[in-house]
Write an enzyme that holds these catalytic residues in place. Structure first.
Site, PDB file in Angstrom:
ATOM      1  N   ASN A   1       0.845  -1.219   0.000  1.00 49.78           N
ATOM      2  CA  ASN A   1       0.000   0.000   0.000  1.00 49.78           C
ATOM      3  C   ASN A   1       0.871   1.257   0.000  1.00 49.78           C
ATOM      4  O   ASN A   1       0.563   2.237  -0.664  1.00 49.78           O
ATOM      5  CB  ASN A   1      -0.874   0.161   1.247  1.00 49.78           C
ATOM      6  N   CYS A   2       1.951   1.182   0.791  1.00 47.15           N
ATOM      7  CA  CYS A   2       2.757   2.388   1.004  1.00 47.15           C
ATOM      8  C   CYS A   2       3.469   2.809  -0.286  1.00 47.15           C
ATOM      9  O   CYS A   2       3.916   3.949  -0.404  1.00 47.15           O
ATOM     10  CB  CYS A   2       3.768   2.152   2.123  1.00 47.15           C
TER      11      CYS A   2
ATOM     12  N   PRO B   1     -12.092 -14.011  23.378  1.00 43.21           N
ATOM     13  CA  PRO B   1     -10.692 -14.472  23.391  1.00 43.21           C
ATOM     14  C   PRO B   1     -10.283 -15.333  22.191  1.00 43.21           C
ATOM     15  O   PRO B   1      -9.089 -15.513  21.951  1.00 43.21           O
ATOM     16  CB  PRO B   1     -10.590 -15.266  24.703  1.00 43.21           C
TER      17      PRO B   1
ATOM     18  N   TYR C   1      29.651   8.819  13.793  1.00 44.35           N
ATOM     19  CA  TYR C   1      30.047  10.089  13.188  1.00 44.35           C
ATOM     20  C   TYR C   1      31.187   9.933  12.196  1.00 44.35           C
ATOM     21  O   TYR C   1      32.213   9.325  12.497  1.00 44.35           O
ATOM     22  CB  TYR C   1      30.459  11.097  14.272  1.00 44.35           C
TER      23      TYR C   1
HETATM   24  P1  FAD Z   1      -5.028  -3.188   4.767  1.00 43.06           P
HETATM   25  O1  FAD Z   1      -3.608  -3.278   4.409  1.00 43.06           O
HETATM   26  O2  FAD Z   1      -5.837  -2.093   4.167  1.00 43.06           O
HETATM   27  O3  FAD Z   1      -5.715  -4.586   4.438  1.00 43.06           O
HETATM   28  C1  FAD Z   1      -7.052  -4.860   4.755  1.00 43.06           C
HETATM   29  C2  FAD Z   1      -7.614  -5.787   3.699  1.00 43.06           C
HETATM   30  O4  FAD Z   1      -8.791  -6.397   4.227  1.00 43.06           O
HETATM   31  C3  FAD Z   1      -8.056  -5.052   2.447  1.00 43.06           C
HETATM   32  O5  FAD Z   1      -7.388  -5.564   1.310  1.00 43.06           O
HETATM   33  C4  FAD Z   1      -9.560  -5.313   2.357  1.00 43.06           C
HETATM   34  O6  FAD Z   1     -10.000  -5.523   1.036  1.00 43.06           O
HETATM   35  C5  FAD Z   1      -9.723  -6.588   3.175  1.00 43.06           C
HETATM   36  N1  FAD Z   1     -11.063  -6.742   3.747  1.00 43.06           N
HETATM   37  C6  FAD Z   1     -11.764  -5.800   4.424  1.00 43.06           C
HETATM   38  N2  FAD Z   1     -12.948  -6.325   4.842  1.00 43.06           N
HETATM   39  C7  FAD Z   1     -12.972  -7.606   4.413  1.00 43.06           C
HETATM   40  C8  FAD Z   1     -13.932  -8.643   4.528  1.00 43.06           C
HETATM   41  N3  FAD Z   1     -15.088  -8.481   5.179  1.00 43.06           N
HETATM   42  N4  FAD Z   1     -13.654  -9.827   3.961  1.00 43.06           N
HETATM   43  C9  FAD Z   1     -12.478 -10.019   3.305  1.00 43.06           C
HETATM   44  N5  FAD Z   1     -11.547  -9.062   3.163  1.00 43.06           N
HETATM   45  C10 FAD Z   1     -11.781  -7.877   3.725  1.00 43.06           C
HETATM   46  N6  FAD Z   1       1.761   3.350   6.441  1.00 43.06           N
HETATM   47  C11 FAD Z   1       3.032   3.597   6.826  1.00 43.06           C
HETATM   48  O7  FAD Z   1       3.394   3.231   7.950  1.00 43.06           O
HETATM   49  N7  FAD Z   1       3.919   4.219   5.981  1.00 43.06           N
HETATM   50  C12 FAD Z   1       3.563   4.625   4.742  1.00 43.06           C
HETATM   51  O8  FAD Z   1       4.384   5.182   4.004  1.00 43.06           O
HETATM   52  C13 FAD Z   1       2.241   4.403   4.321  1.00 43.06           C
HETATM   53  N8  FAD Z   1       1.838   4.790   3.089  1.00 43.06           N
HETATM   54  C14 FAD Z   1       0.560   4.532   2.694  1.00 43.06           C
HETATM   55  C15 FAD Z   1       0.146   4.935   1.425  1.00 43.06           C
HETATM   56  C16 FAD Z   1      -1.144   4.674   0.999  1.00 43.06           C
HETATM   57  C17 FAD Z   1      -1.577   5.136  -0.351  1.00 43.06           C
HETATM   58  C18 FAD Z   1      -2.052   3.990   1.840  1.00 43.06           C
HETATM   59  C19 FAD Z   1      -3.448   3.677   1.375  1.00 43.06           C
HETATM   60  C20 FAD Z   1      -1.675   3.581   3.108  1.00 43.06           C
HETATM   61  C21 FAD Z   1      -0.370   3.850   3.551  1.00 43.06           C
HETATM   62  N9  FAD Z   1       0.066   3.481   4.826  1.00 43.06           N
HETATM   63  C22 FAD Z   1       1.351   3.736   5.225  1.00 43.06           C
HETATM   64  C23 FAD Z   1      -0.865   2.839   5.776  1.00 43.06           C
HETATM   65  C24 FAD Z   1      -0.716   1.320   5.748  1.00 43.06           C
HETATM   66  O9  FAD Z   1      -0.794   0.881   4.435  1.00 43.06           O
HETATM   67  C25 FAD Z   1      -1.810   0.707   6.615  1.00 43.06           C
HETATM   68  O10 FAD Z   1      -1.621   1.148   7.939  1.00 43.06           O
HETATM   69  C26 FAD Z   1      -1.767  -0.805   6.570  1.00 43.06           C
HETATM   70  O11 FAD Z   1      -1.921  -1.280   5.277  1.00 43.06           O
HETATM   71  C27 FAD Z   1      -2.904  -1.364   7.440  1.00 43.06           C
HETATM   72  O12 FAD Z   1      -2.928  -2.740   7.331  1.00 43.06           O
HETATM   73  P2  FAD Z   1      -4.279  -3.550   7.502  1.00 43.06           P
HETATM   74  O13 FAD Z   1      -3.935  -4.982   7.288  1.00 43.06           O
HETATM   75  O14 FAD Z   1      -4.964  -3.174   8.750  1.00 43.06           O
HETATM   76  O15 FAD Z   1      -5.223  -3.039   6.335  1.00 43.06           O
END
Ligand code: FAD
Length: 553
Positions: free
Chosen positions: A42-43, A276, A426
């Site tokens: 994503n990042c 849990p 350094y």
């Molecule tokens: P996600 O990575 O969003 O994954 C969740 C997944 O669950 C999704 O693919 C979704 O489709 C799926 N899902 C949801 N509901 C359901 C369901 N009911 N059934 C099946 N699947 C489901 N963080 C940083 O620390 N540094 C960065 O530089 C940074 N840059 C970023 C740039 C962008 C453009 C974006 C969008 C985010 C960025 N982030 C960054 C944030 C980081 O990507 C998120 O904090 C991280 O991806 C969160 O992880 P997650 O698994 O909770 O959610």
């Protein structure tokens, strides 16, 4: 054989499944992902749009097949988990391609559904030229729009880190960019006067920065779109909404799991929810803040990863707790790096935390070695305990490593008293014998332990010259190029000879370029019995805000 189900196959979900497999070779692991992609970066998405990352495939860390090959998990993409049936320890999932619904039993369930990009309920949000960026599909759609329509102008709504990254990447493609932000500053986690460094840089790069401006509606125009703001309008070709993410906690809520006031799923320190057998991690959960102790949403990849691993360890009988979160983060803004850890001053104020602060602008590496540049540092700390409460650093070079040192020091509960003694690597191309981190600690200690008194950029706003004698201790050549208000120029080398010019019935406010020469002057004056205050961060700190304010008028 235990069966583990994972909802969400990206950051937290994939990390959990991978760790589970390494801890338990025999377990059955099933990952449900409602989108077509799993385990992607994503990042990296903004940098694919700006052509920094050239191939879409480079964003995809795994395909469903390669993830299966790597961790022997069943990976069901285009499959949405619709409900959790806690009484039967099962979930109902729908294959979005066939429409078929199926029940899957679990021993333990991991919820890692992430968040959803916020789209406000205003006119025009449904137009095809209005985008959000959350996943690979969004990114490919934006890229296709740019390739097909060759837009000349983009408007980014929201000045957080994703908004800034997108503005930079659109700009890199030769697209003119307006950045609209509802509050008076970009990068809300930072304090205003630090964000002002970014404002000035964004304007220097040609970004049309609209601060304190709210989007009211989007309408089709003869050519492109017409955006109505509460102040003015913008003609644009497309819009990128980047006003934050909302945790996807609906599934958990409908299953009766406890949800916090933030809207995020509540967990304990092992990432167990109120059931849990159900764990949760990532953007969907709320976390406890390291400094304020409050529950908060901090959607960052590193936090998601650590939470996912902690859950896998706990399920396998190895206790690894998650610690409260400092919110350490870093963002590239064109030629600058902006990095933060802990709380900002405004958050400390809102939470009634007593603090003091110092501003510094040291060189990123030894001044005599070519290529150095200033780092602007704001360090917040407790006067009583010396405990570090937060830090913000912005500069062209070296901000990231300094914030990581301060973040580590905070994590280990080191205080300002130890920062000056840290032994940091350094050599002239990298740092100075006294690293900016050492320097920040030393200045903070001086503030707490000596008779040294500071004043700040905002104290200059309504200065009463009947009570204050304002002194510019820089060289006359610097003074001539610009000074603050009615400052009198008494350079450091002349100060001992010109002591009779300092009134004894007024406070002496003294400044130089960055605060060092005026600090030396203030020591002389203090020992001569004057009531003297040094401008923290010097003329540079004042000038940043002055430039920003003049540009936004
Ligand atoms: P996600 O990575 O969003 O994954 C969740 C997944 O669950 C999704 O693919 C979704 O489709 C799926 N899902 C949801 N509901 C359901 C369901 N009911 N059934 C099946 N699947 C489901 N963080 C940083 O620390 N540094 C960065 O530089 C940074 N840059 C970023 C740039 C962008 C453009 C974006 C969008 C985010 C960025 N982030 C960054 C944030 C980081 O990507 C998120 O904090 C991280 O991806 C969160 O992880 P997650 O698994 O909770 O959610």
């Amino acid at each position: 054989m235990a069966r583990y189900l994972v909802v969400g196959g990206v950051a937290a979900g994939a990390a959990f499944a991978a760790k589970m497999r390494r801890l338990d070779e025999r377990a059955e692991i099933i990952i449900f992902e409602k989108g077509p992609h799993v385990s992607y970066a994503n990042c990296g998405l903004p940098y694919y749009i700006g052509d920094v990352i050239k191939e879409e495939a480079e964003l995809l860390l795994h395909t469903p097949e390669s993830l299966h090959g790597r961790i022997n998990a069943q990976v069901l993409v285009n499959t949405e988990v619709l409900s959790i049936n806690r009484a039967y320890k099962s979930v109902t999932a729908k294959d979005l391609t066939t429409g078929e619904e199926k029940e899957y039993a679990y021993d333990k369930l991991m919820l890692a559904p992430g968040g959803v990009a916020i789209r406000p309920n205003i006119q025009g949000m449904e137009l095809p030229e209005v985008f959000t960026i959350k996943d690979v599909t969004d990114t490919v759609n934006i890229k296709k729009f740019i390739d097909d329509k060759k837009p000349a102008h983009a408007t980014v709504i929201g000045g957080g880190f994703i908004g800034l990254e997108m503005a930079e990447n659109f700009h890199a493609l030769g697209i003119k960019v307006a950045l609209v932000e509802a509050t008076r500053q970009a990068m809300p986690p930072f304090d205003y006067e630090m964000a002002a460094i970014l404002h000035n840089h964004l304007r220097d790069k040609g970004i049309d920065l609209r601060l304190s401006s709210t989007l009211k509606s989007i309408k089709k125009a003869a050519k492109g779109l017409e955006l109505e703001l509460d102040k003015g309008a913008v003609a644009t070709d497309f819009v990128l909404m980047a006003i934050g993410v909302r945790p996807l906690s609906k599934l958990a809520h409908e299953a009766g799991l406890e949800i916090g006031a933030t809207g995020g799923i509540k967990t304990n320190q092992y990432m167990q929810t109120s059931d849990p057998d159900i764990y949760a991690a990532g953007d969907a959960v709320e976390v406890q803040h390291f400094v304020t102790g409050k529950q908060q949403l901090i959607p960052l990849a590193g936090i998601a990863n650590k939470q996912a691993r902690a859950a896998a360890f706990h399920i396998n009988g190895r206790a690894r707790t998650v610690r409260p979160v400092q919110g350490t983060s870093v963002v590239k803004v064109f030629d600058l790096t902006a990095a933060i850890t802990g709380s900002s001053e405004k958050v400390l104020k809102d939470n009634n935390v007593c603090y003091d602060k110092v501003y510094l602008h040291p060189a990123s590496h030894a001044a005599y070695y070519p290529g150095g540049s200033p780092l602007s540092i704001k360090l917040l700390f407790s006067r009583d305990s010396g405990c570090i409460l937060g830090c913000q650093i912005i500069g062209k070079e070296g901000a990231d490593k300094r914030i990581d040192v301060i973040s580590t020091a905070m994590f280990a509960h080191l205080s300002i008293y130890e920062l000056g003694s840290l032994e940091l690597a350094y050599a002239p191309p990298y740092s100075s014998a006294r690293d900016p981190v050492n320097y920040a600690g030393d200045v903070a200690v001086e503030v707490v332990k000596s008779s040294y008194c500071q004043f700040f950029w905002n104290d200059l706003e309504n200065i009463d010259y009947d009570k204050v004698f304002l002194v510019d201790s820089r060289f006359p050549s610097e003074y001539k190029r610009g000074t603050i208000g009615k400052a009198v120029n008494i350079p450091l080398p002349e100060i001992r000879k010109r002591l009779d010019e300092f009134p004894r019935d007024k406070d002496i406010y003294i400044f130089c370029q960055s605060g060092l020469r005026s600090y030396v002057s203030s020591r002389i004056l203090r020992q001569e019995g004057f009531n003297v205050y040094n401008l923290s961060g010097g003329y540079l700190s004042w000038q940043i805000v002055d430039k920003d304010r003049k540009s936004s008028q």
